[in-house]
Design a protein around this motif. Structure first.
Motif, short mmCIF file in Angstrom:
data_model
loop_
_atom_site.label_atom_id
_atom_site.label_comp_id
_atom_site.label_asym_id
_atom_site.label_seq_id
_atom_site.Cartn_x
_atom_site.Cartn_y
_atom_site.Cartn_z
N PRO A 22 -6.99 0.65 -1.89
CA PRO A 22 -5.73 0.79 -2.62
C PRO A 22 -5.64 -0.08 -3.89
CG PRO A 22 -5.32 0.71 -0.28
CD PRO A 22 -6.77 0.34 -0.48
N ASP A 23 -6.40 -1.19 -3.92
CA ASP A 23 -6.46 -1.94 -5.17
C ASP A 23 -7.12 -1.10 -6.26
OD1 ASP A 23 -5.26 -4.24 -4.10
OD2 ASP A 23 -7.19 -5.01 -3.38
N TRP A 24 -8.16 -0.34 -5.89
CA TRP A 24 -8.79 0.55 -6.86
C TRP A 24 -7.85 1.66 -7.29
CZ3 TRP A 24 -12.21 -1.31 -9.64
CH2 TRP A 24 -13.34 -1.99 -9.18
N THR A 25 -7.05 2.18 -6.35
CA THR A 25 -6.14 3.26 -6.75
C THR A 25 -5.08 2.75 -7.73
OG1 THR A 25 -4.61 2.97 -4.87
CG2 THR A 25 -6.46 4.45 -4.55
N GLY A 26 -4.64 1.51 -7.52
CA GLY A 26 -3.71 0.92 -8.49
C GLY A 26 -4.37 0.75 -9.85
N LYS A 27 -5.63 0.31 -9.85
CA LYS A 27 -6.36 0.16 -11.12
C LYS A 27 -6.58 1.52 -11.78
CE LYS A 27 -7.63 -3.10 -12.59
NZ LYS A 27 -7.08 -3.99 -13.63
N LEU A 28 -6.79 2.56 -10.96
CA LEU A 28 -6.96 3.91 -11.49
C LEU A 28 -5.71 4.36 -12.25
CD1 LEU A 28 -8.98 6.31 -11.45
CD2 LEU A 28 -7.85 7.09 -9.36
N THR A 63 -4.05 8.15 14.00
CA THR A 63 -4.79 8.68 12.87
C THR A 63 -4.25 8.01 11.61
OG1 THR A 63 -5.59 10.69 11.79
CG2 THR A 63 -3.29 10.70 12.55
N TRP A 64 -4.68 8.47 10.45
CA TRP A 64 -4.27 7.83 9.20
C TRP A 64 -3.77 8.88 8.22
CZ3 TRP A 64 -4.07 2.62 8.71
CH2 TRP A 64 -3.73 2.11 7.44
N SER A 65 -2.74 8.53 7.51
CA SER A 65 -2.23 9.35 6.42
C SER A 65 -2.15 8.47 5.19
CB SER A 65 -0.84 9.90 6.77
OG SER A 65 0.11 8.84 6.71
N PHE A 66 -1.83 9.06 4.05
CA PHE A 66 -1.63 8.25 2.86
C PHE A 66 -0.49 7.25 3.06
CE2 PHE A 66 -3.16 11.94 -0.08
CZ PHE A 66 -4.47 11.75 0.36
N ALA A 67 0.44 7.54 3.98
CA ALA A 67 1.56 6.65 4.25
C ALA A 67 1.16 5.48 5.14
CB ALA A 67 2.71 7.41 4.88
N GLY A 68 0.07 5.59 5.88
CA GLY A 68 -0.33 4.50 6.76
C GLY A 68 -0.77 5.00 8.12
N LEU A 69 -0.79 4.08 9.08
CA LEU A 69 -1.18 4.41 10.44
C LEU A 69 -0.18 5.39 11.04
CD1 LEU A 69 -3.42 3.47 12.49
CD2 LEU A 69 -1.67 1.97 13.47
N LYS A 102 0.82 -1.22 0.00
CA LYS A 102 0.00 0.00 0.00
C LYS A 102 0.85 1.27 0.00
CE LYS A 102 -4.21 -1.87 2.14
NZ LYS A 102 -3.96 -3.30 2.04
N LEU A 103 1.96 1.28 0.69
CA LEU A 103 2.81 2.47 0.71
C LEU A 103 3.36 2.74 -0.69
CD1 LEU A 103 4.17 4.77 2.25
CD2 LEU A 103 6.03 3.18 2.82
N LEU A 104 3.79 1.71 -1.39
CA LEU A 104 4.25 1.87 -2.77
C LEU A 104 3.15 2.47 -3.64
CD1 LEU A 104 5.99 -1.59 -3.05
CD2 LEU A 104 7.17 0.57 -3.49
N THR A 105 1.93 1.98 -3.47
CA THR A 105 0.82 2.45 -4.29
C THR A 105 0.47 3.90 -3.97
OG1 THR A 105 -0.03 0.19 -4.46
CG2 THR A 105 -1.56 1.96 -4.97
#
Length: 421
Positions: free
Chosen positions: A195-201, A344-350, A81-84
């Protein structure tokens, strides 16, 4: 995905006393046949290496004797997920994607079923309402889209069963992740396949596979060769591929070979949420580049966005309640962090919002992968680290306790200015 929905929450069975050095604790875990093998790497923002070691074996398959090394190829699961996330921000920088733009123009499958609010057992059918808020890339990247993994949701399990389908099966992202939403987008938090959808995007707007995009934009700039979605197609990886091992459902040793498990459940797409494979040394190369905000990957504004807490107070409360909602949530998603510590949550993770004395400082980002693997970036201490292994049950508490000791030892080395090993 029965190993999630049926697995009993496992107890700890690994020495965790502070008086036992962390490397000795890992050695004891191998001797007790709890952990077949592992690789650990930690280092600083300045490029130094604080610690680097691998031990044990890469597989418990009969006749296999290959040692676990720093370049052993592992299924990294949700560490993908971090790579994506980085890849998505690269696409945003290039003007190919927008964080606030509804994704349905490119991904019409997203939200197509509306919100599943309940179940009519008499009719064996769902109760739905249409969502009012469009799903955006920002929501997909921070798990506020309304999606949850179907193997983690009893309601979605009923939905799958009513269609004679199994959770998270099939070759494509569309097969695995075209699901009903569970809440109005942007109003809560659930951990899912967004994140699977973001990869497909990325694939749909670039015309390239997610792997091709990452090779061009992430791997080649950093000199990385050992990250991929398709290790079995790589001749240079076949002899370095670790296999899964498993303890009993309750976490009892000895670990046994589980190499026959298809952990992608028929998946053949590049799964941006959990389909990656790689070595500890190359994932660490990537992680250390992100920690130092390497401009070969992202510009300064994109790094700010990557690390910035994304949740408002309402959704942050939902995240913390979600992590405390059951022992399974705590084990699979809690990263062995104290429940009372706010996250909390960021695009990088927890993201940890408070200092954990002797372990990490507020603002640390962390996440992991199903086979009891973890990574972390402590920005204030200026260090990051990875712990690789391939042991089930998922996020086994005994092994995560070892990784915690590793983190504490690296924090001590970094803050005390100890010499590189």
């Amino acid at each position: 995905m029965a190993f999630y929905s049926e697995t009993k929450v496992a107890p700890r069975h690994v020495t965790s006393e502070a008086s036992v050095p962390f490397d000795q604790a890992y050695k004891e875990a191998i001797e007790k046949k709890i952990l077949p093998g592992y690789a650990l790497i930690a280092g600083g923002r300045d490029g130094n290496i604080l610690y680097s070691k691998a031990d044990g074996v890469a597989s418990l398959k009969e006749g296999e004797t290959q040692p676990f090394k720093l370049d052993t190829i592992c299924w990294i699961a949700s560490m993908t997920k971090l790579l994506t996330s980085v890849a998505c921000l690269q696409a945003v920088e290039a003007g190919l994607l927008e964080l606030e733009k509804p994704v349905t123009e490119t991904l019409p499958e997203v939200g197509k079923y509306g919100i599943l609010t309940g179940w009519n057992d008499e009719k064996n059918e769902g109760i739905y309402e249409q969502h009012k808020t469009p799903v955006t890339l920002r929501m997909l990247l921070c798990h506020t889209s309304g999606y949850e993994y179907d193997w983690f949701s009893p309601l979605l399990a009923k939905w799958r069963a009513s269609r004679n389908e199994q959770p998270w099966t099939g070759p494509t992202v569309e097969d695995k992740t075209t699901l009903p939403l569970l809440f109005e987008p942007g109003t809560s938090f659930r951990y899912g396949g967004s994140p699977d959808w973001t990869g497909k995007l990325i694939e749909r707007v670039t015309g390239k596979s997610l792997e091709e995009f990452m090779v061009e934009k992430i791997f080649e700039p950093l000199g990385i060769k050992d990250l991929t979605f398709y290790p079995k197609k790589r001749e240079d990886m076949k002899d370095r591929l670790a296999t899964l091992s498993t303890l009993s459902e309750t976490g009892e040793a000895p670990a046994k070979d589980a190499s026959d498990q298809d952990m992608l459940f028929g998946g053949t797409d590049c799964l941006g949420g959990g389909g990656g494979y790689g070595s500890a040394q190359d994932f660490f190369t990537f992680l250390q580049a992100v920690l130092r905000r390497d401009n070969r990957l992202l510009n300064s504004e994109s790094y700010d966005e990557l690390f910035r807490p994304q949740l408002n107070d309402e959704v942050k409360t939902a995240l913390n309640e979600y992590l405390r909602s059951s022992p399974a949530h705590a084990q699979f998603l809690g990263m062995s962090l104290p429940q009372e510590i706010e996250k909390t949550w960021s695009f990088a993770g927890l993201t940890v919002e408070q200092d954990l004395e002797g372990r990490m400082l507020a603002g640390t980002h962390t996440w992991g992968g199903v086979p009891s693997m973890t990574w972390y970036m402590d920005h204030k201490a200026g260090i990051c680290g990875v712990a690789f292994c391939q042991i089930m049950p998922p996020m086994f508490p005994g092994v995560l306790a070892l990784h915690e000791q590793f983190q504490r030892a690296m924090y001590a080395k970094a803050t005390k200015g100890e010499q590189r090993e």
